[in-house]
Scaffold this motif. Structure first.
Motif, short mmCIF file in Angstrom:
data_model
loop_
_atom_site.label_atom_id
_atom_site.label_comp_id
_atom_site.label_asym_id
_atom_site.label_seq_id
_atom_site.Cartn_x
_atom_site.Cartn_y
_atom_site.Cartn_z
N THR A 239 6.69 5.86 22.67
CA THR A 239 6.13 5.18 21.53
C THR A 239 7.28 5.30 20.54
O THR A 239 7.92 6.10 20.50
CB THR A 239 4.78 6.00 21.18
N ALA A 240 7.10 4.17 19.60
CA ALA A 240 8.02 4.18 18.42
C ALA A 240 7.12 3.30 17.20
O ALA A 240 6.27 2.80 17.63
CB ALA A 240 8.97 3.19 18.94
N SER A 241 7.55 3.88 16.31
CA SER A 241 6.79 3.24 15.03
C SER A 241 7.59 2.92 13.78
O SER A 241 8.67 3.51 13.65
CB SER A 241 5.70 4.12 14.65
N THR A 242 7.22 1.89 13.05
CA THR A 242 7.84 1.64 11.77
C THR A 242 6.87 1.70 10.59
O THR A 242 5.90 1.41 10.64
CB THR A 242 8.39 0.19 11.79
N PHE A 243 7.18 2.38 9.53
CA PHE A 243 6.70 2.51 8.33
C PHE A 243 6.29 1.30 7.65
O PHE A 243 7.29 0.43 7.48
CB PHE A 243 7.37 3.47 7.33
N VAL A 244 4.95 0.92 7.32
CA VAL A 244 4.84 -0.20 6.72
C VAL A 244 4.27 -0.16 5.33
O VAL A 244 4.67 -0.61 4.28
CB VAL A 244 3.33 -0.91 7.50
N GLN A 245 3.41 0.92 5.02
CA GLN A 245 3.28 1.32 3.68
C GLN A 245 2.62 2.68 3.70
O GLN A 245 1.88 3.16 4.39
CB GLN A 245 2.27 0.52 2.86
N ALA A 246 2.56 3.42 2.38
CA ALA A 246 1.94 4.52 2.16
C ALA A 246 0.43 4.41 2.08
O ALA A 246 0.07 3.51 1.33
CB ALA A 246 2.64 5.45 1.17
N GLY A 247 -0.48 5.11 2.46
CA GLY A 247 -1.67 5.07 2.52
C GLY A 247 -2.49 3.90 3.50
O GLY A 247 -1.68 3.10 4.13
N PRO A 248 -3.67 3.95 3.42
CA PRO A 248 -4.63 2.83 4.03
C PRO A 248 -4.37 1.46 3.71
O PRO A 248 -3.84 1.27 2.58
CB PRO A 248 -5.72 3.20 4.17
N TRP A 249 -4.63 0.54 4.45
CA TRP A 249 -4.61 -0.80 4.27
C TRP A 249 -6.06 -1.29 3.52
O TRP A 249 -6.96 -1.45 4.36
CB TRP A 249 -4.11 -1.80 5.25
N THR A 250 -6.09 -1.45 2.23
CA THR A 250 -7.45 -1.82 1.94
C THR A 250 -7.41 -2.97 0.80
O THR A 250 -8.55 -3.13 0.16
CB THR A 250 -7.97 -0.28 1.10
N ASN A 251 -6.73 -3.54 0.90
CA ASN A 251 -6.57 -4.67 -0.61
C ASN A 251 -7.11 -5.94 0.12
O ASN A 251 -7.16 -7.06 -0.68
CB ASN A 251 -5.08 -5.13 -0.72
N GLY A 252 -7.75 -6.11 1.24
CA GLY A 252 -8.45 -7.19 1.76
C GLY A 252 -7.59 -8.57 2.14
O GLY A 252 -8.06 -9.43 2.66
N GLU A 253 -6.21 -8.34 2.15
CA GLU A 253 -5.47 -9.25 2.77
C GLU A 253 -5.14 -9.08 4.13
O GLU A 253 -5.10 -7.95 4.61
CB GLU A 253 -3.88 -9.26 1.86
N PRO A 254 -4.69 -10.26 4.63
CA PRO A 254 -4.59 -10.17 6.25
C PRO A 254 -3.02 -9.51 6.60
O PRO A 254 -2.19 -9.45 5.72
CB PRO A 254 -4.51 -11.46 6.62
N LEU A 255 -3.17 -9.02 7.66
CA LEU A 255 -1.68 -8.58 8.27
C LEU A 255 -1.57 -9.45 9.54
O LEU A 255 -2.30 -9.58 10.26
CB LEU A 255 -1.75 -6.94 8.61
N TYR A 256 -0.14 -9.78 9.56
CA TYR A 256 0.27 -10.55 10.77
C TYR A 256 1.31 -9.82 11.64
O TYR A 256 2.04 -8.81 11.20
CB TYR A 256 1.23 -11.78 10.32
#
Length: 789
Positions: A239-256
């Protein structure tokens, strides 16, 4: 590959209409078609504002349509769910508000044949099962099609909290076979927040069962990550991962998300706007992919329902030029991907069904195939529905038929359903549940928790299994339980002979057949919310060694977000006079059978069941979780009416009554673990104990060194009414002063506390509720008054 081509139509016919602009006939021009492998974008122009409609099919009979009511001169409608390499007939139509209309002649287009993954914008009322296969290996997930005909059309995959859908353990996904071409990549748009620790979802590609790769987003409790994982034999290989942002995604905007192959390497990319993509992790996967689609998963540490809400998934570069366009025609019956029929008691059966769109329901039932027993109706549409059939005959086989319509003329019929109601008595075990309310018609027990708050982080469902044709219940019966259709658990049944047995707990399971099912509060917030309570369904099944079954269903209703008020007084009279209330509306019972009785000198009071005395009989009130109690004074009137003649069970050593301050629930410790028996850590415990040989005394138990100290207090006379008053108050240096006094109701309350002890900071819990217990004692407790300090 997607190509934009002009349609070879021969013009349009139109009428002028009678309103403004009606002198100019409506006309269609510049009709074009952009076909993909399973979709086509139809565009045209009109000389004035009008709506949009395309009729299409495999012949000029036009079996399908899509439309938009928006008034415009530039028209664009997307046809989805088409078959690759197929010729379709179509025509475009527009109508203005003044009644003018225009339509093109019949025309044709052919969909592309070279594809890998058939894209979908999920702008349908039902899952396109000609493209997708829905997989749910545990039958615990949910599939919902939402927003058809809007720009938020989407498919939702949901995993409820406390369901184990770890990758490689269980699958919850939409799957399709990949076509012959080599894709340049795949792109998906997700509309859900990412807030659940351990919840993940995205796109998967599979070479063989157990050999697959997953690309998506996961929230690890601290950061949102873009993650790529490879599984071999259903076990995580890399497994491998890349940092997207600190904290959860809660702003109601989509992610692609994009998955871009390059030989045997697959790179995940992510975007916040669908235009600018950032590089994510890279994964090596040399095997040929034969299946792909969407997945959602969680981990054992997941702290909520995991949801994947997908706006679209398509193959690059064959993306939809415009997605979520037009209102689709609905020719599909509701997809009922899951249903069950179950006897909840000897007189009640439940039919429950899950569908990919909201449905209502009509249920016909009877003892014969003509189904003349009755009809039940469900008027409010939902994705998860149920109907109860009541007043059934015990020990009977019923036949049922469910019709689930969607409100647009489509319906699914489930026929040939059957359910067997259990026969009461005879050789079947009987399950009794204490301290709740027995519904007179449904034959269900209802338990209510959280009305005022949470005295501990668990609730206890207690009762007893009876089996008249078995001489030893504990040897002959097995009690299993499930919560909200979750995994089955085996409950321990009381066995007085096993006081020294490892893992047993007769101190809390006093008599043969007693049970105490401990449910964490965090497991109760997934039940359906009704009248402010989450209704959780606890199903108990007892089976004896002859295969006879006893069934009991308990509705565990839990109210979220409450906090026990600092100033509180019980009102046992109101619960006694109510037809539906019981002790649980005033306090929370932890062990034993309690009931409300009218007692001279005390009024309506809470009392142990004199036929069910033993160790442990206990209840609590106050707050241990949300804004927990810390400093308070409690006044507790009580009466002792008798002592259990069996008493002095090895290990308990005495009869006892008492009160515990800053209670936080039973803990591990002591010789018995199922259910837990330990009472430490505690702040302070004041108790009166009857020892052998007439020796009686008050005691104080303190958490500091777990010390027990005898006290020279007044003796308890059976039948007399007394009052205990306890006080706990934190001092400026963090220490706690514990105070206690007790007096006969015929006497004047002492001016000062008879006993006072001080414990240093850190020597016990600083917060918690108030617990009252009775060991082998017929105890009556009047209305309790608590005042916060």
């Amino acid at each position: 590959m997607l190509a934009l081509v002009p349609a070879c139509h021969h013009g349009s016919s139109g009428t002028s209409g009678g309103g403004p602009g009606g002198s100019t006939p409506l006309a269609i021009s510049n009709l074009t078609v952009a076909p993909g492998p399973n979709f086509a974008l139809i565009t045209w122009e009109t000389n004035r504002d009008a709506d949009s409609r395309v009729e299409y099919g495999l012949s000029p009979a036009y079996t399908d349509s899509v439309s938009s009511a928006a008034q415009t001169t530039t028209h664009s409608l997307l046809l989805t769910g088409l078959s690759p390499a197929t010729t379709y007939h179509f025509r475009a139509l527009s109508e203005a508000l003044d009644g003018g209309n225009a339509a093109t002649d019949d025309d044709t287009f052919r969909t592309a044949s070279d594809y890998s993954l058939l894209g979908d914008d999920f702008n349908r009322f039902n899952l396109n099962r000609s493209v997708w296969t829905y997989e749910d290996s545990l039958q615990r997930g949910e599939l919902q099609m939402m927003g058809a005909g809007t720009d938020l059309a989407r498919v939702v995959l949901r995993i409820a909290e406390n369901q184990d859908y770890r990758p490689g353990v269980a699958k919850h996904r939409l799957v399709q076979d990949l076509g012959p071409s080599v894709a340049e990549g795949f792109e998906a748009k997700f509309l859900n927040p990412w807030t659940v620790t351990g919840g993940e979802g995205g796109v998967f590609l599979e070479a063989a069962p157990g050999l697959f790769a997953q690309f998506g987003f996961v929230y690890d409790g601290q950061d949102l990550l873009c993650q790529a994982s490879r599984y071999m034999g259903n076990n995580l290989d890399t497994t491998a991962s890349t940092f997207v942002q600190a904290g959860p995604w809660t702003n109601g905007e989509p992610l692609y998300l994009r998955v871009v192959p390059n030989g045997s390497e697959y790179r995940a990319q992510y975007s916040f706007d669908g235009i600018n993509f950032l590089n994510g992790p890279v994964l090596t996967f040399a095997e040929s992919m034969v299946q792909g689609g969407l997945y959602v998963a969680n981990s054992l540490a997941s702290d909520g329902a995991t949801v994947l809400s997908t706006d679209y998934l398509f193959e690059i570069p064959d993306q939809f030029p415009v997605e979520d366009v037009g209102v689709p025609a609905d020719h599909d019956d509701p997809y009922l991907y899951r249903y069950d029929v179950m006897a909840l008691s000897d007189a009640v059966a439940r039919v429950r069904w899950w569908s990919d769109e909201a449905t209502t329901g009509t249920l016909r039932y009877g003892l014969t195939p003509d189904l003349l027993g009755g009809v039940e109706f469900l008027g409010e549409a939902g994705w998860v529905n149920e109907l109860l059939v009541t007043n059934l005959d015990p020990g009977s086989l019923y036949q049922l038929e469910l019709t689930a319509p969607d409100g647009r003329g489509q319906e699914t019929i489930l026929s040939g359903l059957t359910v067997q109601t259990p026969a009461p008595g005879g050789g079947n075990p009987t399950i009794r549940t204490w301290n709740g309310w027995d519904h007179p018609d449904l034959h269900l027990n209802v338990q209510v928790f959280g009305t005022h708050g949470n005295p501990q982080d668990t609730v206890n469902i207690v009762g007893r299994v009876f089996d008249l044709d078995e001489s030893r219940v504990d040897l002959s019966n097995v009690l299993t339980w499930t919560l909200n259709d979750g995994p089955a658990h085996t409950a321990l049944l009381g066995d007085p002979r096993s006081i020294s047995g490892p893992g047993q707990a007769p101190w809390r399971l006093q008599d043969e057949g007693d049970y105490n099912i401990v449910l964490p509060v965090e497991d109760l917030d997934v039940g359906r919310l009704k009248d402010g309570y989450h209704r959780n369904e606890l199903r108990l099944v007892s089976e004896d060694d002859d295969g006879n079954l006893g069934v009991q269903t308990v509705y565990v209703n839990w109210k979220p977000g409450t906090s026990w008020p600092a100033n509180y007084m019980t009102d046992f009279e109101s619960s006694a006079l109510s037809q539906k209330e019981g002790p649980q509306y005033q306090v929370q019972v932890i062990d034993g059978a309690w009931y409300i009785d009218s007692i001279p000198g005390l009024g309506f009071s809470l009392r142990t069941n004199s036929k069910r005395l033993g160790y442990d009989r206990m209840f609590a009130l106050g707050e241990a979780l949300n804004n927990p109690w810390d400093d308070y004074v409690a006044t507790i009137p009580f009466q002792v009416n008798g002592l259990d003649m069996q008493g002095f069970t090895p290990g308990t050593g005495s009869y006892a009554i008492g009160v515990i301050n800053r209670w936080n629930g039973h803990q591990a410790g002591g010789p018995f673990e199922v259910p837990k028996h330990g009472i430490y850590p505690l702040s302070s415990l004041w108790t009166y104990r009857w020892f052998g040989g007439g020796n009686e005394s008050w005691q104080v138990w303190l958490n500091q060194n777990q010390s027990i100290e005898d006290l020279a207090g007044p003796s308890i006379t059976l039948g007399d009414v007394y009052t205990m008053k306890v006080r706990v108050q934190t001092q400026g240096d963090g220490s706690t002063v514990h105070s206690f006094k007790v007096w006969n109701q015929n006497d004047v309350e002492p001016a000062d506390y008879q006993f006072t002890r001080t414990t240093p900071a850190g020597s016990g819990p600083d917060t918690g509720s108030l617990a009252i217990f009775a060991h082998h004692v017929d105890l009556v407790v009047g209305d309790i008054t608590v005042q916060g300090l």
